[in-house]
Design a protein around this motif. Structure first.
Motif, PDB file in Angstrom:
ATOM      1  N   GLU A  42       0.835  -1.202   0.000  1.00  0.00           N
ATOM      2  CA  GLU A  42       0.000   0.000   0.000  1.00  0.00           C
ATOM      3  C   GLU A  42       0.872   1.256   0.000  1.00  0.00           C
ATOM      4  O   GLU A  42       0.587   2.225  -0.694  1.00  0.00           O
ATOM      5  CB  GLU A  42      -0.931  -0.027   1.203  1.00  0.00           C
ATOM      6  CG  GLU A  42      -1.946  -1.156   1.124  1.00  0.00           C
ATOM      7  CD  GLU A  42      -2.687  -1.397   2.421  1.00  0.00           C
ATOM      8  OE1 GLU A  42      -2.531  -0.608   3.384  1.00  0.00           O
ATOM      9  OE2 GLU A  42      -3.435  -2.398   2.480  1.00  0.00           O
ATOM     10  N   TRP A  46       1.029   4.141  -3.024  1.00  0.00           N
ATOM     11  CA  TRP A  46       0.771   5.554  -2.728  1.00  0.00           C
ATOM     12  C   TRP A  46       1.973   6.405  -3.145  1.00  0.00           C
ATOM     13  O   TRP A  46       1.817   7.443  -3.786  1.00  0.00           O
ATOM     14  CB  TRP A  46       0.472   5.760  -1.245  1.00  0.00           C
ATOM     15  CG  TRP A  46       0.330   7.222  -0.936  1.00  0.00           C
ATOM     16  CD1 TRP A  46       1.229   8.007  -0.298  1.00  0.00           C
ATOM     17  CD2 TRP A  46      -0.762   8.061  -1.301  1.00  0.00           C
ATOM     18  NE1 TRP A  46       0.764   9.296  -0.236  1.00  0.00           N
ATOM     19  CE2 TRP A  46      -0.459   9.361  -0.851  1.00  0.00           C
ATOM     20  CE3 TRP A  46      -1.968   7.842  -1.973  1.00  0.00           C
ATOM     21  CZ2 TRP A  46      -1.320  10.442  -1.032  1.00  0.00           C
ATOM     22  CZ3 TRP A  46      -2.824   8.921  -2.158  1.00  0.00           C
ATOM     23  CH2 TRP A  46      -2.496  10.197  -1.689  1.00  0.00           C
ATOM     24  N   LYS A  52      -4.786   5.297  -3.270  1.00  0.00           N
ATOM     25  CA  LYS A  52      -5.041   4.609  -2.012  1.00  0.00           C
ATOM     26  C   LYS A  52      -5.500   3.196  -2.323  1.00  0.00           C
ATOM     27  O   LYS A  52      -6.336   2.981  -3.205  1.00  0.00           O
ATOM     28  CB  LYS A  52      -6.103   5.345  -1.203  1.00  0.00           C
ATOM     29  CG  LYS A  52      -5.621   6.670  -0.696  1.00  0.00           C
ATOM     30  CD  LYS A  52      -6.658   7.337   0.167  1.00  0.00           C
ATOM     31  CE  LYS A  52      -6.135   8.673   0.646  1.00  0.00           C
ATOM     32  NZ  LYS A  52      -7.099   9.354   1.510  1.00  0.00           N
TER      33      LYS A  52
END
Length: 70
Positions: A42, A46, A52
């Motif tokens: 994640e 980003w 997201k």
């Protein structure tokens, strides 16, 4: 087989399922290189793409599955 394939994919789920190694390219340079387990996170998604995500292990194939949050 002693075989190498180099491909460019923008479908990150597919890349994570079928690749042994992934190179994350930013601009004209390789930013990170490693296994899908090491690379797909994640934080990286980003940092590189400003998207997201929620990443889970799929109960169907045991690989990372990326949910894009809008």
């Amino acid at each position: 087989r002693n075989l190498s394939v180099i491909m460019s994919l923008h479908e990150l789920d597919l890349a994570g399922r079928i690749s042994d190694k992934i190179a994350c390219v930013r601009g004209d340079k390789v930013d990170r290189f490693g296994t899908p387990e090491e690379i797909l996170s994640e934080a990286l998604l980003w940092d590189v793409f400003r998207v997201k995500t929620k990443i889970e292990i799929s109960p169907f194939h045991g690989k990372k599955h990326i949910h894009f949050i809008v």
